[in-house]
Scaffold this motif. Structure first.
Motif, PDB file in Angstrom:
ATOM      1  N   ARG A  44       0.836  -1.207   0.000  1.00  0.00           N
ATOM      2  CA  ARG A  44       0.000   0.000   0.000  1.00  0.00           C
ATOM      3  C   ARG A  44       0.864   1.247   0.000  1.00  0.00           C
ATOM      4  NH1 ARG A  44      -3.090  -3.082   3.663  1.00  0.00           N
ATOM      5  NH2 ARG A  44      -2.102  -2.022   5.433  1.00  0.00           N
ATOM      6  N   ALA A  47       2.523   1.628  -3.400  1.00  0.00           N
ATOM      7  CA  ALA A  47       1.504   2.036  -4.368  1.00  0.00           C
ATOM      8  C   ALA A  47       1.147   3.505  -4.203  1.00  0.00           C
ATOM      9  CB  ALA A  47       0.253   1.171  -4.210  1.00  0.00           C
ATOM     10  N   ARG A  51       1.678   6.099  -7.109  1.00  0.00           N
ATOM     11  CA  ARG A  51       0.523   6.842  -7.617  1.00  0.00           C
ATOM     12  C   ARG A  51       0.854   8.338  -7.674  1.00  0.00           C
ATOM     13  NH1 ARG A  51      -3.066   4.073  -5.687  1.00  0.00           N
ATOM     14  NH2 ARG A  51      -2.966   4.862  -3.549  1.00  0.00           N
ATOM     15  N   SER A 103      -2.798  -1.999  -7.368  1.00  0.00           N
ATOM     16  CA  SER A 103      -3.432  -0.722  -7.035  1.00  0.00           C
ATOM     17  C   SER A 103      -3.893  -0.015  -8.305  1.00  0.00           C
ATOM     18  CB  SER A 103      -2.453   0.150  -6.242  1.00  0.00           C
ATOM     19  OG  SER A 103      -3.118   1.241  -5.651  1.00  0.00           O
TER      20      SER A 103
END
Length: 208
Positions: A44, A47, A51, A103
């Motif tokens: 997470r 990601a 992002r 993701s």
């Protein structure tokens, strides 16, 4: 080229960028690396950082497209086009890495693109020296931002780190190219505003 034709080209490019329909001209530097085990929390976190980097490349596409569109210099148009191709590589690489991490790209990509296109248009209309100065300052700030991500990414996430490091090298070259073409220094208040806007973008894009 007629104005209407140019608008169609610009719109098509925007839709491809926002929709993720881009391909890289260079191989993904992380392809040769094996995937390593990451915990759910590490995935997470990686990601979220990737992002942010993907959003940065959406913004870069919009900035370079607008700056090339409104400058009158053919030399600058060629430089922006060249840099834009390398930034499109980054866009494709970060999107691929996000998929590998299970993701998604930012849900606000259309907003990021439109806002950046407006900023690029303003920079271009300020004259070539200031236009180049905006590029150089943007790339220098992005370089620092990527260095911070190399520190924040999980040490074992070699694939993300390899992509980010290649992006960092390319951003340095883009800044140096802009400076060599006669970039004017960006005023301190503008640099400060750019940092504030970047902070807002990174905070939001990490999650959304």
């Amino acid at each position: 080229m007629q104005f209407a034709d140019q608008m169609i080209i610009d719109l098509d490019k925007a839709l491809r960028v926002v929709g993720g329909a881009v391909v890289s001209s260079r191989p993904n530097p992380a392809t040769v690396l094996a995937e390593t085990a990451l915990s759910n929390a590490e995935k997470r976190h990686s990601a979220g950082l990737m992002r942010i980097n993907h959003v940065g490349e959406v913004c870069a596409q919009a900035l370079y497209d607008a700056q090339a569109r409104f400058t009158q210099s053919q030399q600058l148009k060629q430089q922006f086009a060249h840099a834009g191709i390398e930034e499109e590589d980054h866009l494709a690489w970060t999107a691929e890495r996000l998929r590998e991490l299970g993701s998604h790209t930012s849900l606000l990509n259309p907003l990021w693109y439109v806002g950046s296109y407006v900023l690029g248009s303003i920079a271009a209309r300020a004259g070539d020296a200031r236009n180049l100065g905006f590029v150089a300052e943007t790339e220098r700030q992005v370089e620092q931002h990527l260095i911070s991500h190399l520190e924040k990414l999980p040490a074992q996430d070699a694939k993300s780190r390899e992509i980010v490091d290649q992006m960092r090298k390319d951003e340095i070259e883009h800044a140096e190219a802009a400076e060599a073409l006669g970039a004017a220094a960006t005023p301190l208040p503008v640099r400060g505003l750019m940092k504030i806007m970047s902070k807002v973008m990174t905070t939001v894009a990490y999650r959304i």
